[in-house]
Design a protein around this motif. Structure first.
Motif, PDB file in Angstrom:
ATOM      1  N   UNK A 276       0.978  -1.291   0.090  1.00  0.00           N
ATOM      2  CA  UNK A 276       0.089  -0.166  -0.114  1.00  0.00           C
ATOM      3  C   UNK A 276       1.198   1.246   0.040  1.00  0.00           C
ATOM      4  N   UNK A 277       0.607   2.017  -0.769  1.00  0.00           N
ATOM      5  CA  UNK A 277       1.266   3.407  -0.941  1.00  0.00           C
ATOM      6  C   UNK A 277       0.842   4.463  -0.283  1.00  0.00           C
ATOM      7  N   UNK A 278      -0.564   4.362  -0.054  1.00  0.00           N
ATOM      8  CA  UNK A 278      -1.160   5.551   0.519  1.00  0.00           C
ATOM      9  C   UNK A 278      -1.781   5.047   1.919  1.00  0.00           C
ATOM     10  N   UNK A 279      -1.204   5.635   3.012  1.00  0.00           N
ATOM     11  CA  UNK A 279      -1.574   5.103   4.440  1.00  0.00           C
ATOM     12  C   UNK A 279      -1.945   6.215   5.432  1.00  0.00           C
ATOM     13  N   UNK A 280      -2.448   5.449   6.276  1.00  0.00           N
ATOM     14  CA  UNK A 280      -2.872   6.864   7.413  1.00  0.00           C
ATOM     15  C   UNK A 280      -3.178   5.718   8.742  1.00  0.00           C
ATOM     16  N   UNK A 281      -2.646   6.311  10.037  1.00  0.00           N
ATOM     17  CA  UNK A 281      -2.939   5.738  11.092  1.00  0.00           C
ATOM     18  C   UNK A 281      -3.242   6.844  12.160  1.00  0.00           C
ATOM     19  N   UNK A 282      -4.510   6.601  12.723  1.00  0.00           N
ATOM     20  CA  UNK A 282      -5.051   7.672  13.438  1.00  0.00           C
ATOM     21  C   UNK A 282      -5.036   7.164  14.915  1.00  0.00           C
ATOM     22  N   UNK A 283      -4.728   8.120  15.945  1.00  0.00           N
ATOM     23  CA  UNK A 283      -4.950   7.793  17.325  1.00  0.00           C
ATOM     24  C   UNK A 283      -6.361   7.473  17.707  1.00  0.00           C
ATOM     25  N   UNK A 284      -6.630   6.451  18.597  1.00  0.00           N
ATOM     26  CA  UNK A 284      -8.203   6.273  18.840  1.00  0.00           C
ATOM     27  C   UNK A 284      -8.544   7.410  19.828  1.00  0.00           C
ATOM     28  N   UNK A 285      -9.775   7.678  19.641  1.00  0.00           N
ATOM     29  CA  UNK A 285     -10.140   8.681  20.809  1.00  0.00           C
ATOM     30  C   UNK A 285     -11.345   8.128  21.555  1.00  0.00           C
ATOM     31  N   UNK A 286     -11.126   8.076  23.002  1.00  0.00           N
ATOM     32  CA  UNK A 286     -12.049   7.576  23.673  1.00  0.00           C
ATOM     33  C   UNK A 286     -12.118   7.671  25.164  1.00  0.00           C
ATOM     34  N   UNK A 287     -12.887   7.579  25.968  1.00  0.00           N
ATOM     35  CA  UNK A 287     -12.852   7.904  27.495  1.00  0.00           C
ATOM     36  C   UNK A 287     -11.997   7.196  27.820  1.00  0.00           C
ATOM     37  N   UNK A 288     -11.335   7.627  28.871  1.00  0.00           N
ATOM     38  CA  UNK A 288     -10.190   6.984  29.853  1.00  0.00           C
ATOM     39  C   UNK A 288     -10.619   5.695  30.252  1.00  0.00           C
ATOM     40  N   UNK A 289     -11.720   5.594  30.547  1.00  0.00           N
ATOM     41  CA  UNK A 289     -12.116   4.173  31.260  1.00  0.00           C
ATOM     42  C   UNK A 289     -12.176   3.304  30.492  1.00  0.00           C
ATOM     43  N   UNK A 290     -12.164   3.445  29.002  1.00  0.00           N
ATOM     44  CA  UNK A 290     -12.190   2.217  28.278  1.00  0.00           C
ATOM     45  C   UNK A 290     -10.526   1.861  28.085  1.00  0.00           C
ATOM     46  N   UNK A 291     -10.444   0.543  28.301  1.00  0.00           N
ATOM     47  CA  UNK A 291      -9.059  -0.382  28.363  1.00  0.00           C
ATOM     48  C   UNK A 291      -8.216   0.155  27.069  1.00  0.00           C
ATOM     49  N   UNK A 292      -8.735   0.311  25.967  1.00  0.00           N
ATOM     50  CA  UNK A 292      -8.069   0.705  24.694  1.00  0.00           C
ATOM     51  C   UNK A 292      -7.784   2.264  24.644  1.00  0.00           C
ATOM     52  N   UNK A 293      -8.434   2.978  25.342  1.00  0.00           N
ATOM     53  CA  UNK A 293      -8.014   4.477  25.303  1.00  0.00           C
ATOM     54  C   UNK A 293      -6.542   4.922  25.408  1.00  0.00           C
ATOM     55  N   UNK A 294      -6.107   5.710  24.626  1.00  0.00           N
ATOM     56  CA  UNK A 294      -4.855   6.697  24.971  1.00  0.00           C
ATOM     57  C   UNK A 294      -4.995   7.559  26.076  1.00  0.00           C
ATOM     58  N   UNK A 295      -3.851   7.300  27.132  1.00  0.00           N
ATOM     59  CA  UNK A 295      -3.960   8.282  28.193  1.00  0.00           C
ATOM     60  C   UNK A 295      -2.675   9.157  28.068  1.00  0.00           C
ATOM     61  N   UNK A 296      -2.938  10.194  28.888  1.00  0.00           N
ATOM     62  CA  UNK A 296      -1.626  11.040  28.951  1.00  0.00           C
ATOM     63  C   UNK A 296      -0.315  10.265  29.260  1.00  0.00           C
ATOM     64  N   UNK A 297      -0.222   9.367  29.976  1.00  0.00           N
ATOM     65  CA  UNK A 297       0.938   8.833  30.233  1.00  0.00           C
ATOM     66  C   UNK A 297       1.585   8.085  29.010  1.00  0.00           C
ATOM     67  N   UNK A 298       0.689   7.838  28.070  1.00  0.00           N
ATOM     68  CA  UNK A 298       1.161   7.180  26.840  1.00  0.00           C
ATOM     69  C   UNK A 298       1.885   8.034  25.872  1.00  0.00           C
ATOM     70  N   UNK A 299       1.580   9.195  26.042  1.00  0.00           N
ATOM     71  CA  UNK A 299       2.242  10.058  25.090  1.00  0.00           C
ATOM     72  C   UNK A 299       3.796  10.119  24.862  1.00  0.00           C
TER      73      UNK A 299
END
Length: 463
Positions: free
Chosen positions: A287-310
């Motif tokens: 694939x020559x055209x790609x995108x990867x976005x950070x998930x946006x979710x409430x911190x209570x969700x296990x998959x959500x990105x948190x400030x400590x992950x930055x």
């Protein structure tokens, strides 16, 4: 206002208001930083008088010779005279005119299907239901939407329509019929439709690919990267993985696109903070055209990105940027959406200040014809703008979105990235702070890092 940073061995200075980027040596980097503190509120045109020159010299004399410092000061003045350094912000003068402009709609996101055949764990649309009921858009509603777009587009010729979901291919026959109807509107109304579609690929077949290659200006293909990552977050309704079904189809589809646009678009979560591996997996698949976005979710969700992950995410962007440059130089490069940046002319003033145009130029249409500022506001009754039958009834809401710009957001006013991100996503701001004029803080930090990487890449590939 300057933004200075070091990345991958480059000393980079961004003059925020002019957009000028300077890749400099240590002396110029230090001298520019001192000059920024001294010049402060001096009105343009800036002149480095004897007092300022003396203060710069005093600050630098322990590291550099008088001759070197004098040459640096001279070079700085040349950049100032060329309006490429310490320039003043003139854009705020445009803001008061925004609300006075007549609303001209240029793009619709047609929710052709409030239903989906996947059960993605991070889906903001609740598996396609958008806080409501499952529904497919009828041809009549879609036809009304296209008529609404033509009627409210003023003198604008080029119009955009994105077929969105849920999963649009679950309502494929209506998609085809609406494209045909849109084409019939072009010549009589002096319009040109640019159709796009976003799909998870489960229902892709040769007939759909052929039609899309003929009619769709862009296709967005949803895939989260490596098999184990994708199948964890993007299972079918029955709980099975989707990777093995869709990847062969996506590979075939991407090759068949020729010169037409497409994007493989992924989402990374706390489960795969090493997302650079997933982006490179896309590239390794061809694939020559790609995108990867950070998930946006409430911190209570296990998959959500948190400030400590930055910090870890920042390192991933740096790692990806270095490999990105390497592959480009080796002739096996690919494009990563967030590393694309225009350092020449850039978008027009209105776009730089106010972003995507949600709620004004860009609207979302539900299967029953309701109008919302964008797809992420669908189902929030307080943002219901009207419908395709009666038009925009809540112009007060549209007017608020007109003023949703970098000068209306306190966090943006002094941010170096404001003219690149245009204030960020209004929907994310509302979700986290209850206001469209705040900002989603984690998103801001990641966006700033991507901008830094993108500018560094430009410097590396130009050298």
């Amino acid at each position: 206002m300057l933004h200075q940073y070091k990345n991958n061995g480059y000393n980079i200075v961004l003059d925020v208001n002019s957009g000028s980027v300077h890749v400099v040596d240590e002396l110029m980097y230090d001298a520019m930083a001192v000059g920024e503190k001294l010049i402060g509120e001096i009105e343009a045109p800036v002149k480095l008088d004897d007092k300022i020159k003396s203060q710069i010299s005093s600050s630098l004399k322990s590291k550099y010779s008088d001759k070197e410092i004098d040459e640096a000061i001279s070079d700085i003045q040349e950049l100032i005279d060329a309006e490429e350094l310490y320039t003043k912000d003139t854009y705020e003068l445009y803001i008061n005119d925004f609300k006075k402009r007549e609303t001209v709609v240029k793009a619709l996101c047609l929710h052709i299907a409030h239903d989906c055949n996947l059960a993605c764990k991070y889906c903001f649309a609740q598996e396609g239901e958008y806080h409501g009921r499952r529904a497919l858009m009828s041809y009549d509603i879609g036809k009304r939407a296209l008529d609404f777009l033509v009627a409210n587009s003023g003198n604008r010729k080029n119009l955009e329509v994105d077929f969105f979901g849920g999963e649009p291919l679950m309502n494929w026959q209506v998609v085809k019929e609406l494209v045909k109807y849109g084409r019939s509107l072009e010549e009589p109304n002096n319009k040109k439709f640019r159709f796009t579609i976003t799909t998870n690929g489960m229902l892709l077949n040769d007939e759909i690919m052929e039609f899309c290659n003929k009619e769709m200006s862009n296709v967005v293909l949803s895939l989260d990267g490596r098999k184990e990552v994708n199948d964890t977050m993007r299972p079918t309704r029955g709980g099975k993985g989707s990777y093995d079904t869709i990847v062969p189809k996506f590979v075939k589809f991407a090759k068949s696109r020729g010169t037409k646009d497409y994007y493989i678009r992924g989402t990374f979560t706390r489960n795969n903070l090493e997302f650079s591996k997933d982006v490179l997996h896309f590239a390794d698949l061809g694939f020559k055209q790609t995108s990867m976005e950070p998930v946006v979710g409430e911190e209570s969700e296990a998959y959500a990105i948190r400030a400590e992950d930055i910090p870890d995410i920042m390192k991933e962007y740096d790692k990806l940027a270095v490999e990105y440059i390497k592959r480009k130089k080796e002739g096996r490069g690919f494009n990563f959406f967030h590393f694309n940046i225009d350092l020449t002319q850039g978008p027009c003033v209105a776009k730089r200040l106010s972003g995507c145009g949600s709620g004004t130029e860009y609207l979302a249409v539900t299967p029953w014809g309701d109008l919302y500022p964008c797809h992420q506001f669908v189902g929030k009754d307080e943002f219901l703008l009207g419908n395709v039958f009666d038009g925009l009834k809540r112009k007060d809401i549209s007017n608020e979105f007109k003023l949703c710009n970098v000068y209306a957001k306190p966090k943006c006013k002094d941010c170096y990235a404001r003219f690149y991100c245009s204030g960020g996503c209004a929907a994310n701001s509302y979700s986290f702070h209850g206001s469209i004029t705040d900002t989603y803080d984690i998103g801001c930090e990641l966006q700033k890092k991507r901008i830094e990487c993108a500018i560094m890449i430009k410097a590396a590939l130009a050298g």
